[in-house]
Design a protein around this motif. Structure first.
Motif, PDB file in Angstrom:
ATOM      1  N   MET A 283       1.188  -0.972   0.117  1.00 25.53           N
ATOM      2  CA  MET A 283      -0.469   0.011  -0.158  1.00 25.53           C
ATOM      3  C   MET A 283       0.912   1.468   0.324  1.00 25.53           C
ATOM      4  O   MET A 283       0.036   2.355  -1.087  1.00 25.53           O
ATOM      5  N   SER A 284       1.946   1.672   0.555  1.00 22.09           N
ATOM      6  CA  SER A 284       2.859   2.582   0.528  1.00 22.09           C
ATOM      7  C   SER A 284       3.310   2.427  -0.363  1.00 22.09           C
ATOM      8  O   SER A 284       3.844   3.941  -1.187  1.00 22.09           O
ATOM      9  N   ASN A 285       4.130   1.473  -1.159  1.00 21.96           N
ATOM     10  CA  ASN A 285       4.977   1.962  -2.436  1.00 21.96           C
ATOM     11  C   ASN A 285       3.149   2.089  -3.461  1.00 21.96           C
ATOM     12  O   ASN A 285       3.907   3.163  -4.345  1.00 21.96           O
ATOM     13  N   LEU A 286       1.905   1.913  -3.806  1.00 19.40           N
ATOM     14  CA  LEU A 286       0.779   1.661  -4.322  1.00 19.40           C
ATOM     15  C   LEU A 286       0.899   3.527  -4.246  1.00 19.40           C
ATOM     16  O   LEU A 286       0.542   4.434  -4.785  1.00 19.40           O
ATOM     17  N   GLN A 287       0.969   4.153  -2.921  1.00 19.77           N
ATOM     18  CA  GLN A 287       0.331   5.591  -2.386  1.00 19.77           C
ATOM     19  C   GLN A 287       1.624   6.826  -2.958  1.00 19.77           C
ATOM     20  O   GLN A 287       1.099   7.921  -3.450  1.00 19.77           O
ATOM     21  N   ALA A 288       3.145   5.846  -2.659  1.00 18.15           N
ATOM     22  CA  ALA A 288       4.143   6.895  -3.564  1.00 18.15           C
ATOM     23  C   ALA A 288       4.437   7.141  -4.938  1.00 18.15           C
ATOM     24  O   ALA A 288       3.882   7.787  -5.656  1.00 18.15           O
ATOM     25  N   SER A 289       3.328   5.801  -5.869  1.00 19.38           N
ATOM     26  CA  SER A 289       3.601   5.712  -6.880  1.00 19.38           C
ATOM     27  C   SER A 289       2.274   6.762  -7.927  1.00 19.38           C
ATOM     28  O   SER A 289       2.221   7.493  -8.191  1.00 19.38           O
ATOM     29  N   LEU A 290       1.122   6.271  -7.140  1.00 16.56           N
ATOM     30  CA  LEU A 290      -0.189   7.688  -7.028  1.00 16.56           C
ATOM     31  C   LEU A 290       0.176   8.774  -6.570  1.00 16.56           C
ATOM     32  O   LEU A 290      -0.303   9.498  -7.738  1.00 16.56           O
ATOM     33  N   ARG A 291       1.181   9.522  -5.616  1.00 16.15           N
ATOM     34  CA  ARG A 291       1.524  10.587  -5.179  1.00 16.15           C
ATOM     35  C   ARG A 291       3.068  11.293  -6.272  1.00 16.15           C
ATOM     36  O   ARG A 291       2.489  12.218  -6.464  1.00 16.15           O
ATOM     37  N   ALA A 292       2.998  10.412  -6.692  1.00 15.56           N
ATOM     38  CA  ALA A 292       4.589  11.064  -8.128  1.00 15.56           C
ATOM     39  C   ALA A 292       3.642  11.132  -9.262  1.00 15.56           C
ATOM     40  O   ALA A 292       4.395  11.937  -9.094  1.00 15.56           O
ATOM     41  N   GLN A 293       2.760  10.163 -10.001  1.00 11.14           N
ATOM     42  CA  GLN A 293       2.197  10.449 -10.789  1.00 11.14           C
ATOM     43  C   GLN A 293       0.843  11.674 -10.874  1.00 11.14           C
ATOM     44  O   GLN A 293       1.201  12.206 -11.812  1.00 11.14           O
ATOM     45  N   VAL A 294       0.988  12.014  -9.257  1.00 12.37           N
ATOM     46  CA  VAL A 294      -0.608  13.753  -9.135  1.00 12.37           C
ATOM     47  C   VAL A 294       0.766  14.673  -9.556  1.00 12.37           C
ATOM     48  O   VAL A 294       0.661  15.712 -10.057  1.00 12.37           O
ATOM     49  N   GLY A 295       1.960  14.072  -8.868  1.00 11.97           N
ATOM     50  CA  GLY A 295       3.237  15.731  -8.857  1.00 11.97           C
ATOM     51  C   GLY A 295       3.744  15.557 -10.140  1.00 11.97           C
ATOM     52  O   GLY A 295       3.132  17.041 -10.619  1.00 11.97           O
ATOM     53  N   ILE A 296       3.258  14.466 -10.771  1.00 13.33           N
ATOM     54  CA  ILE A 296       3.677  14.794 -12.715  1.00 13.33           C
ATOM     55  C   ILE A 296       2.904  15.723 -13.435  1.00 13.33           C
ATOM     56  O   ILE A 296       3.249  16.397 -13.839  1.00 13.33           O
ATOM     57  N   ILE A 297       2.148  15.391 -12.971  1.00 11.98           N
ATOM     58  CA  ILE A 297       0.411  16.283 -13.421  1.00 11.98           C
ATOM     59  C   ILE A 297       0.529  17.906 -12.545  1.00 11.98           C
ATOM     60  O   ILE A 297       0.529  18.425 -13.750  1.00 11.98           O
ATOM     61  N   THR A 298       1.218  17.635 -11.516  1.00  7.00           N
ATOM     62  CA  THR A 298       0.932  19.363 -11.197  1.00  7.00           C
ATOM     63  C   THR A 298       1.620  19.840 -12.285  1.00  7.00           C
ATOM     64  O   THR A 298       1.481  21.023 -12.459  1.00  7.00           O
ATOM     65  N   GLU A 299       2.819  19.522 -12.045  1.00  2.00           N
ATOM     66  CA  GLU A 299       4.217  20.460 -12.881  1.00  2.00           C
ATOM     67  C   GLU A 299       3.504  20.427 -14.594  1.00  2.00           C
ATOM     68  O   GLU A 299       3.502  21.394 -14.571  1.00  2.00           O
ATOM     69  N   ARG A 300       3.142  19.474 -14.814  1.00  2.00           N
ATOM     70  CA  ARG A 300       2.606  19.353 -16.502  1.00  2.00           C
ATOM     71  C   ARG A 300       1.289  20.999 -16.545  1.00  2.00           C
ATOM     72  O   ARG A 300       1.195  21.857 -17.317  1.00  2.00           O
ATOM     73  N   LEU A 301       0.874  21.259 -15.264  1.00  7.24           N
ATOM     74  CA  LEU A 301      -0.189  21.745 -15.885  1.00  7.24           C
ATOM     75  C   LEU A 301       0.048  23.310 -15.259  1.00  7.24           C
ATOM     76  O   LEU A 301       0.254  24.450 -15.316  1.00  7.24           O
ATOM     77  N   ARG A 302       1.028  23.407 -13.988  1.00  9.81           N
ATOM     78  CA  ARG A 302       1.859  24.394 -14.302  1.00  9.81           C
ATOM     79  C   ARG A 302       3.191  25.357 -16.069  1.00  9.81           C
ATOM     80  O   ARG A 302       2.468  26.439 -15.592  1.00  9.81           O
ATOM     81  N   ALA A 303       3.165  23.675 -16.406  1.00  8.12           N
ATOM     82  CA  ALA A 303       3.942  24.274 -17.528  1.00  8.12           C
ATOM     83  C   ALA A 303       2.968  25.306 -18.024  1.00  8.12           C
ATOM     84  O   ALA A 303       3.282  26.256 -19.032  1.00  8.12           O
ATOM     85  N   ALA A 304       1.268  24.489 -18.683  1.00  6.80           N
ATOM     86  CA  ALA A 304       1.057  24.850 -19.772  1.00  6.80           C
ATOM     87  C   ALA A 304      -0.387  26.302 -18.819  1.00  6.80           C
ATOM     88  O   ALA A 304      -0.622  26.260 -20.262  1.00  6.80           O
TER      89      ALA A 304
END
Length: 771
Positions: free
Chosen positions: A557-578
């Motif tokens: 579950m911790s691994n799943l949480q880390a992966s999810l938050r990493a993906q959300v972090g990527i989307i956040t950076e892309r949204l900031r760039a866009a």
């Protein structure tokens, strides 16, 4: 039912404890009152006030109080002695063996004595009964012989000749039947010969007999009385008869006798011969001589009505005789002297093994013809007299005595051997028990290294060995417990760490409210929920369920949480760039074109290419790839992943093998969001579908794990998805916090508070109106 009985048992125990406490406080006061009453009675018992006033009740009252005190304190002493005597197992076993060993001996002796007493007394009664029956038969035969001889006499014989003939014949009869008296009716024609003698006295009567052959009892008749009417129509009759005592007589004794009647009517010469053999000293002496039984006449000719001893003070006290029951004539009672027989001789005292035994015979009331059992005789019983009934034969009796002694000696030897064996077994048992007791004392002190030394190879020896094994196992268990406590503490720390992984706050949205909760089946959970704000007004929410439970599932579950938050972090950076150059205050998601379909050149799918519908599915594919690389093949997880756009109230989601989320519309209808793909972490390189729904004011989104729908009641029935949907629909107008609490409360009620079989997780989003 079990709870009801347990409650009744507890109430009874409480009542018993209160009763014991009450007796403990009250009985000393009762003792003081009883002592005072006893002393008061002692001083006033000889005064008129005590005899003639209600003060006479002091005696019975003091008696009852003293009796209650004796019972109460006797029971307390008995209980205390029992505890002191039976505390040791050795004493209990000794008492048990003695009880078991001596009880059969006592019972056999008692049964033997009872059998010997009953058998010998019945043998005596049987001998007496047979002897009296022989007398009846002999009397009947003698009466027949007299009738036959009378018929041979000349018809014209005068009364003197007939009387001389009768005296001669009666003397011969008395030689065999002491005291026999003959009465003859003859010489008169009657309508029927079988009624001869009923209406006239006897014409012939034998001469008087000697004094010792006279009958006992208050018989005042001369033998000439007419025959009773109940004998009418009988040609012959014989039996044991009696004359009841006269009306008003003080003695209950009747006049017993053996009587035989013979009627003849041939040749027109009706005849009736009555032969009476009274119970006399001569007859009883003959019975004693013939039977060897000391027989006494004791014919009760009157019924005793309510006989009671009237014991009085003063003059009456000196008139009472031992063995005499006195009654008042006004009540139809008679003096009943139980200490003397009908001869006036004293009966043997009922002391030890000597006592008089009653003999009941079927006796006929001569005046009425009523036949019923009557106490007619008593026999003196003793061990000597009883032994004669068993060992009277000189040869066989001696052999029986020898056999009896041999059996008794063998029985005694066997009993001694049994008691010796019981003592030996007691020592063997209690020795091991004592060792076990000492060992348990060592265990109580915390010394688990103590071992029992035994050479016994029986069950007790095995018990001692089992105790040694138990002590060794306890030592090992204590070590394991220390290790378990260390692991439990680590689990608690892991639980505290995991609690920090769940969201601590809810993103602030203008059009919706959110809440979530996870209840672990064990210390740490394999379920995971989260809601992450990727940008203002854009929230990613997720609920996952990792296969398995406990620490291993929590790590995945911790691994799943880390992966999810990493993906959300990527989307956040892309949204900031866009979103660079977006108007002041406009959400970055809207500036990037997410939610309105406006393209943004050069941006990856899922950010500027929102019309392609792949932002959430791409996130699921990335998480699946990460789990496949970092976990074993047998570890997988289900996941419901969604992104909510606060500006457009749209929800994009993908369901990776998870339970379909429930979308409860404002009108109460329910939609299930199941579009997506298979589980995460099991297969690499798979694609996921993405679904999109538009939410309206009042809509309710319920995302849950299977721990809720698979919760079982006492019968094993699962709660089910439909019940959850109905409950959410019925509560859709309430706040998300109330809905969450209601759902968990309903699940707890369904399972009746039983331990959870799986983690239970819930995420709720409700769309509300904007102000």
């Amino acid at each position: 039912m079990g709870g009801r009985w347990q409650g009744a048992s507890d109430r009874y125990a409480d009542w018993l404890a209160r009763a014991r406490e009450w007796f403990r406080r009250v009985m000393p006061r009762v003792a003081l009152v009883a002592g005072a009453l006893f002393l008061l009675r002692l001083f006033i018992r000889n005064t008129p006030h005590y005899r003639d006033t209600p003060l006479g009740l002091l005696g019975p009252l003091a008696f009852f109080l003293c009796a209650g005190l004796l019972v109460y304190y006797g029971l307390k002493i008995a209980v205390r002695l029992k505890r002191m005597l039976l505390w040791k197992v050795r004493r209990r076993l000794i008492i048990t063996y003695l009880f078991v060993g001596l009880t059969p001996v006592v019972l056999l002796l008692a049964l033997g004595a009872l059998a010997a007493t009953g058998g010998s007394t019945q043998a005596m009664v049987r001998v007496v009964t047979v002897e009296i029956g022989a007398t009846e038969q002999q009397a009947l035969e003698s009466a027949r012989a007299l009738a036959d001889a009378y018929e041979q006499l000349p018809p014209k014989a005068n009364e003197r000749e007939l009387q001389a003939w009768l005296d001669e014949r009666a003397a011969l009869v008395r030689a065999a039947l002491p005291g026999a008296r003959v009465s003859i009716w003859h010489g008169r024609t009657v309508p029927h010969p079988l009624h001869m003698g009923e209406d006239q006295p006897a014409q012939l009567l034998s001469a008087d007999v000697r004094e010792d052959a006279r009958g006992v009892g208050p018989d005042a008749g001369e033998g000439r009385e007419p025959l009773p009417a109940w004998l009418g129509g009988r040609a012959e009759w014989s039996g044991f008869a009696y004359m009841p005592p006269a009306e008003g007589a003080q003695s209950p004794f009747g006049t017993p006798s053996v009587r035989a009647l013979v009627r003849r009517g041939e040749a027109g010469r009706p005849l009736a011969v009555l032969l009476t053999v009274p119970v006399s000293r001569a007859l009883v002496e003959r019975y004693r001589k013939n039977t060897g039984v000391y027989l006494r006449p004791f014919l009760l000719g009157a019924r005793m009505v309510d006989a009671r001893a009237r014991m009085g003070d003063g003059a009456d006290a000196g008139e009472a005789r031992p063995g005499v029951v006195k009654g008042g004539p006004a009540r139809g009672e008679r003096d009943f002297d139980m200490s003397h027989d009908q001869f006036g001789e004293s009966l043997p005292q009922v002391v030890g093994f000597n006592f008089p035994y009653p003999v009941f015979l079927d006796a006929t009331d001569w005046s009425s013809g009523r036949k019923e059992p009557r106490w007619a005789f008593v026999v003196d019983w003793s061990w000597a007299e009883g032994g004669k009934q068993f060992w009277s034969d000189a040869v066989v009796g001696r052999r029986l005595w020898e056999a009896f002694y041999l059996v008794a000696a063998a029985f005694l030897l066997l009993e001694l051997a049994a008691l010796f064996s019981a003592g030996w077994m007691t020592r063997a048992v209690t020795g091991t028990v004592h060792k076990l007791y000492r060992a348990t004392e060592s265990v109580k002190r915390g010394d688990f290294s103590h071992r029992i030394r035994t050479r016994s190879r029986d069950q007790l020896g095995e018990l001692a060995l089992a105790f040694n094994d138990m002590s060794a196992n306890i030592e090992a268990l204590l070590s394991e417990r220390v290790e378990h406590e260390r692991l439990r503490r680590e689990v608690e720390i892991a639980h505290e760490v995991q609690a920090q992984l769940f969201p601590r706050s809810t993103p602030a949205l203008a059009t919706a409210t959110m809440t979530g909760e996870c209840r672990a089946a064990r210390g740490v959970a394999g379920d995971y929920y989260d809601y992450i704000e990727a940008a203002p007004g854009l929230v990613a929410l997720a609920l996952g369920d990792v296969s398995g439970k406990g620490l291993s599932a929590s790590l995945v579950m911790s691994n799943l949480q880390a992966s999810l938050r990493a993906q959300v972090g990527i989307i956040t950076e892309r949204l900031r760039a866009a979103g660079r150059g977006a108007p002041q205050g406009q959400p970055a998601a809207l500036a990037a074109g997410v939610g309105d379909g406006s393209p943004a050149a050069g941006m990856p799918c899922g950010v500027t290419g929102a019309d392609e519908g792949c932002i959430v599915s791409k996130m699921a594919e990335s998480i699946n790839e990460q789990l496949c690389r970092s976990t074993d093949a047998n570890r997988f997880a289900t996941l419901f992943l969604a992104i909510y756009d606060d500006g457009s109230r749209s929800l994009r989601y993908t369901n990776a093998g998870h339970n379909a989320a429930l979308l409860v519309r404002a009108d109460g209808s329910v939609e299930r969001l199941s579009q997506g793909g298979t589980v995460l972490g099991a297969f690499d390189g798979i694609a996921f579908e993405e679904g999109r729904v538009e939410l309206r004011e009042g809509d309710l989104l319920v995302v849950y794990s299977d721990g809720l729908t698979e919760a079982q009641d006492a019968t094993g029935e699962e709660y089910g998805e439909q019940r959850l949907a109905d409950l959410a629909a019925s509560r859709r107008t309430e706040t998300v916090e109330n809905i969450r609490s209601r759902i968990f409360d309903e699940i707890d009620r369904w399972t009746a508070g039983a331990e959870r079989g799986d983690d239970q997780t819930l995420v709720i989003l409700k769309v509300q109106s904007t102000v």
